[in-house]
Design an enzyme around this catalytic site. Sequence first.
Site, PDB file in Angstrom:
ATOM      1  N   MET A  63       0.842  -1.189   0.000  1.00  0.00           N
ATOM      2  CA  MET A  63       0.000   0.000   0.000  1.00  0.00           C
ATOM      3  C   MET A  63       0.884   1.248   0.000  1.00  0.00           C
ATOM      4  O   MET A  63       1.107   1.871   1.042  1.00  0.00           O
ATOM      5  CB  MET A  63      -0.931   0.016   1.206  1.00  0.00           C
ATOM      6  CG  MET A  63      -1.976   1.108   1.089  1.00  0.00           C
ATOM      7  SD  MET A  63      -3.131   1.124   2.460  1.00  0.00           S
ATOM      8  CE  MET A  63      -2.068   1.646   3.785  1.00  0.00           C
ATOM      9  N   PRO A  64       1.411   1.583  -1.183  1.00  0.00           N
ATOM     10  CA  PRO A  64       2.230   2.793  -1.256  1.00  0.00           C
ATOM     11  C   PRO A  64       1.413   4.028  -0.882  1.00  0.00           C
ATOM     12  O   PRO A  64       0.253   4.163  -1.283  1.00  0.00           O
ATOM     13  CB  PRO A  64       2.657   2.851  -2.726  1.00  0.00           C
ATOM     14  CG  PRO A  64       2.399   1.488  -3.267  1.00  0.00           C
ATOM     15  CD  PRO A  64       1.299   0.906  -2.454  1.00  0.00           C
ATOM     16  N   HIS A  65       2.027   4.900  -0.127  1.00  0.00           N
ATOM     17  CA  HIS A  65       1.420   6.164   0.267  1.00  0.00           C
ATOM     18  C   HIS A  65       2.539   7.084   0.747  1.00  0.00           C
ATOM     19  O   HIS A  65       3.666   6.640   0.935  1.00  0.00           O
ATOM     20  CB  HIS A  65       0.378   5.954   1.376  1.00  0.00           C
ATOM     21  CG  HIS A  65       0.937   5.321   2.603  1.00  0.00           C
ATOM     22  ND1 HIS A  65       1.210   3.962   2.676  1.00  0.00           N
ATOM     23  CD2 HIS A  65       1.298   5.846   3.804  1.00  0.00           C
ATOM     24  CE1 HIS A  65       1.703   3.697   3.879  1.00  0.00           C
ATOM     25  NE2 HIS A  65       1.778   4.812   4.579  1.00  0.00           N
ATOM     26  N   ALA A  66       2.206   8.337   0.912  1.00  0.00           N
ATOM     27  CA  ALA A  66       3.177   9.311   1.398  1.00  0.00           C
ATOM     28  C   ALA A  66       2.417  10.429   2.095  1.00  0.00           C
ATOM     29  O   ALA A  66       1.203  10.574   1.918  1.00  0.00           O
ATOM     30  CB  ALA A  66       4.009   9.882   0.236  1.00  0.00           C
TER      31      ALA A  66
END
Length: 145
Positions: A63-66
């Site tokens: 779950m890529p996020h930033a």
Amino acid sequence: MLSAYLEETIQFKDTVSSWEESIHIAAAPLLAKENINDSYVDDMISNIHEFGPYVIIVPGIAMPHAQNKGGVLENGMSLLKLEKPVAYPEEKEVKIVMVLAATDSSGHLELISDLASVLADEEIREELENAQTKDEVLRIIDSAE
């Protein structure tokens, strides 16, 4: 709530050349809908280069996020399902990439909470890994929510 976010952002692909490409492809529907801009995609990739594969929330699912530094214009989520896994750092194999875009931390926590309740069930994770159509993915998530 997850299925509403994913309704128009689910993609299927046989393979990708790198984990970075998996994020670019997974984020494309959110870019097209103008939920995010290119800087958010760059931030997600930079975070993994800097902090490692912390985005792998359960085996096989990233779950890529930033943090939103202006790159998230509207909350959103997208899903990319790969037929062949892609290696993330530390040789962690991923077949499902779910990009999370939240304008603030409260939206972020609500989406993560919903996702955690769905992915906590191993049977549901397995069903997601075997899903072949967008409708199948949405049905699985709806039934779990």
